[in-house]
Motif scaffolding. Structure first.
Motif, PDB file in Angstrom:
ATOM      1  N   GLN A 273       0.753  -1.509   0.184  1.00 46.27           N
ATOM      2  CA  GLN A 273      -0.726   0.225   0.169  1.00 46.27           C
ATOM      3  C   GLN A 273       0.558   1.201   0.338  1.00 46.27           C
ATOM      4  O   GLN A 273       0.496   1.927  -0.044  1.00 46.27           O
ATOM      5  CB  GLN A 273      -1.282  -0.017   1.855  1.00 46.27           C
ATOM      6  N   CYS A 274       2.014   1.170   0.647  1.00 50.71           N
ATOM      7  CA  CYS A 274       3.091   2.319   0.831  1.00 50.71           C
ATOM      8  C   CYS A 274       3.648   2.469  -0.039  1.00 50.71           C
ATOM      9  O   CYS A 274       4.978   4.002  -0.997  1.00 50.71           O
ATOM     10  CB  CYS A 274       3.655   2.226   1.776  1.00 50.71           C
ATOM     11  N   GLY A 275       4.006   1.398  -1.632  1.00 51.94           N
ATOM     12  CA  GLY A 275       4.407   1.625  -2.521  1.00 51.94           C
ATOM     13  C   GLY A 275       5.833   1.470  -2.917  1.00 51.94           C
ATOM     14  O   GLY A 275       6.532   2.133  -4.231  1.00 51.94           O
ATOM     15  N   TRP A 276       5.619   0.205  -2.131  1.00 52.68           N
ATOM     16  CA  TRP A 276       7.545   0.248  -2.359  1.00 52.68           C
ATOM     17  C   TRP A 276       7.651  -1.253  -3.300  1.00 52.68           C
ATOM     18  O   TRP A 276       8.923  -1.390  -3.661  1.00 52.68           O
ATOM     19  CB  TRP A 276       7.902  -0.597  -0.822  1.00 52.68           C
ATOM     20  N   LYS A 277       6.459  -2.372  -3.363  1.00 51.10           N
ATOM     21  CA  LYS A 277       7.179  -2.782  -4.687  1.00 51.10           C
ATOM     22  C   LYS A 277       8.241  -2.537  -5.724  1.00 51.10           C
ATOM     23  O   LYS A 277       7.595  -1.880  -6.443  1.00 51.10           O
ATOM     24  CB  LYS A 277       5.537  -3.703  -5.173  1.00 51.10           C
ATOM     25  N   GLY A 278       9.280  -3.206  -5.680  1.00 50.10           N
ATOM     26  CA  GLY A 278       9.658  -3.490  -6.932  1.00 50.10           C
ATOM     27  C   GLY A 278      10.937  -2.276  -6.303  1.00 50.10           C
ATOM     28  O   GLY A 278      11.716  -1.837  -7.512  1.00 50.10           O
ATOM     29  N   LYS A 279      10.516  -1.394  -5.770  1.00 48.71           N
ATOM     30  CA  LYS A 279      11.922  -0.060  -5.555  1.00 48.71           C
ATOM     31  C   LYS A 279      13.064  -0.139  -4.767  1.00 48.71           C
ATOM     32  O   LYS A 279      13.308  -1.518  -4.294  1.00 48.71           O
ATOM     33  CB  LYS A 279      11.212   1.043  -4.289  1.00 48.71           C
ATOM     34  N   THR A 280      14.293   0.288  -4.624  1.00 52.00           N
ATOM     35  CA  THR A 280      15.668  -0.050  -4.852  1.00 52.00           C
ATOM     36  C   THR A 280      16.292   0.960  -3.642  1.00 52.00           C
ATOM     37  O   THR A 280      16.106   2.349  -4.336  1.00 52.00           O
ATOM     38  CB  THR A 280      16.105  -0.656  -6.488  1.00 52.00           C
ATOM     39  N   VAL A 281      16.994   0.669  -3.280  1.00 47.09           N
ATOM     40  CA  VAL A 281      18.733   1.430  -2.634  1.00 47.09           C
ATOM     41  C   VAL A 281      19.073   0.484  -2.610  1.00 47.09           C
ATOM     42  O   VAL A 281      19.676  -0.367  -2.414  1.00 47.09           O
ATOM     43  CB  VAL A 281      17.949   2.082  -1.043  1.00 47.09           C
ATOM     44  N   GLY A 282      20.286   1.345  -3.746  1.00 46.11           N
ATOM     45  CA  GLY A 282      21.504   0.537  -4.120  1.00 46.11           C
ATOM     46  C   GLY A 282      21.575  -0.730  -4.714  1.00 46.11           C
ATOM     47  O   GLY A 282      20.257  -1.142  -6.169  1.00 46.11           O
ATOM     48  N   GLY A 283      21.477  -1.713  -4.120  1.00 51.70           N
ATOM     49  CA  GLY A 283      21.679  -3.361  -4.696  1.00 51.70           C
ATOM     50  C   GLY A 283      20.275  -3.783  -3.922  1.00 51.70           C
ATOM     51  O   GLY A 283      19.673  -4.752  -4.706  1.00 51.70           O
ATOM     52  N   ALA A 284      20.151  -2.720  -3.014  1.00 43.71           N
ATOM     53  CA  ALA A 284      18.915  -3.953  -2.122  1.00 43.71           C
ATOM     54  C   ALA A 284      17.305  -3.275  -2.722  1.00 43.71           C
ATOM     55  O   ALA A 284      17.232  -2.391  -3.575  1.00 43.71           O
ATOM     56  CB  ALA A 284      18.837  -3.130  -0.799  1.00 43.71           C
ATOM     57  N   LYS A 285      16.210  -3.994  -3.056  1.00 38.97           N
ATOM     58  CA  LYS A 285      15.488  -4.439  -3.605  1.00 38.97           C
ATOM     59  C   LYS A 285      14.037  -4.657  -2.959  1.00 38.97           C
ATOM     60  O   LYS A 285      14.215  -6.170  -2.498  1.00 38.97           O
ATOM     61  CB  LYS A 285      15.371  -5.208  -5.370  1.00 38.97           C
TER      62      LYS A 285
END
Ligand SMILES: Cc1cc2nc3c(=O)[nH]c(=O)nc-3n(C[C@H](O)[C@H](O)[C@H](O)COP(=O)(O)OP(=O)(O)OC[C@H]3O[C@@H](n4cnc5c(N)ncnc54)[C@H](O)[C@@H]3O)c2cc1C
Length: 331
Positions: A273-285
């Protein structure tokens, strides 16, 4: 017993952090464990299984110990049940494969969970409506304080959702050396969770349940051999009935499972719901197929993973005023 020095822990953690341990030892018996403890009395120590619930945030300047005690044997049998004592270093999924082949019911819903039996009993691993504690009769451990063997009944282990005595007051005190499971010879299926009933008849055997669960898990979760992760990064939060009713008014489609007077809400739903699916930080996803899982796309640092996890926790709190706790342990 093997002891190696200045060794990469890359093969010993499923998040694939390339950190080093000052020493890595593998022990095959309680005598070897005792010898190891005597030898490294003043050294910082970490007892690991397969490293599938850990995030190493840096090198470990101490001794990492891994159990290679892998035997299993039936200790008692009645017309209905079999008691099997399993050493802590056996892979849980190997045990489940073997007991499913023996037509013994109880552990099949936990198929394909990575990790060792000992760690499973620490963590009270669970999946598809079952937890490992449901089949545990006794846990045997080595007490680092008294340097003696000690046994716990299931009740004494204080099991709860992904929790036990061994994660709380017993942490850094008890090393689980074996677990006694009580498994059923007569059909005892638990197919109420998720969509299991769509795939399985009520007269399915344990091997059929196991194979179905493996197929479902392969579609939803990353393979440890292909993509680094530690499975679910967060626990599902449990909220009061009042809190849940308030949320339900605002979010009509919020999923939930009753837990006594309270409600468990899937953290995956909150994160999505918070829109995080598929989001990345550096090499973390955030894994596309299951937002509860953070994956290492290849070159993630532990800082990338911690930063992504923190941002997720903050955004879920800001939107729902619910704190999601991490399931993964930082070392
Ligand atoms: C792809 C994937 C899917 C997963 N799916 C699930 C799931 O469906 N359900 C679930 O519950 N978990 C799941 N997990 C998490 C993980 O598999 C479990 O937490 C597992 O029990 C960890 O076992 P391990 O041997 O890797 O332990 P480690 O990660 O090596 O250790 C975990 C903790 O246990 C302690 N420990 C290990 N062995 C012992 C011992 N003998 N005595 C005392 N302490 C010990 C360690 O010090 C550490 O604190 C998943 C992980 C991955 C990577």
């Amino acid at each position: 017993m093997t002891i190696q020095e200045n060794i990469s822990l890359l093969p010993y953690n499923t998040f694939r952090m390339d950190v080093k341990a000052r020493y890595l030892a593998q022990y095959e018996s309680i005598d070897e464990l005792r010898e190891l403890l005597n030898k490294f009395q003043d050294t910082r120590r970490l007892f690991i299984g397969e490293g599938s619930n850990l995030l190493f945030t840096g090198d470990f300047d101490g001794l990492v110990c891994q159990s290679k005690m892998c035997r299993a044997a039936a200790t008692k049998e009645t017309e209905e049940d079999v008691w099997i004592e399993v050493q802590g270093g056996l892979k849980l999924d190997l045990l489940i494969e073997q007991v499913a082949d023996m037509q013994l019911y109880g552990l099949e819903n936990l198929s394909y969970i990575p990790g060792q039996v000992g760690a499973g009993a620490v963590q009270n691993v669970g999946a598809y409506g079952r937890e490992i504690k449901d089949c545990i009769e006794q846990v045997n451990a080595w007490d680092l304080q008294t340097m003696q063997s000690v046994s716990f009944t299931r009740e004494e282990c204080h099991y709860a959702y992904r929790d036990s005595l061994f994660k709380r007051e017993g942490k850094n005190r008890y090393i689980i050396t074996s677990v006694v499971f009580r498994l059923s010879k007569t059909p005892q299926l638990h197919l109420d969770y998720g969509n299991l009933k769509e795939y399985l008849q009520q007269d399915a055997n344990p091997q059929q349940v196991r194979q179905t669960i493996i197929q479902i898990r392969k579609k939803k979760l990353p393979e440890v051999s292909e993509l680094g992760s530690a499975g679910s990064f967060f626990k599902n939060p449990i909220v009061s009935a009042d809190k849940f009713n308030n949320l339900k008014e605002k979010y009509k489609d919020i999923p939930s499972y009753p837990v006594g007077d309270n409600y468990k809400i899937p953290a995956a739903w909150l994160i999505e719901q918070c829109g995080w699916k598929g989001k990345t930080v550096g090499g973390a996803k955030v894994y596309d197929r299951q937002p509860l899982v953070i994956v290492n796309t290849g070159n993630a640092t532990s800082s990338d993973i911690c930063s992504l996890a923190k941002q997720i926790v903050d955004s879920v709190y800001n939107r729902f005023q619910i704190t999601i706790d991490k399931e993964v342990e930082y070392v």
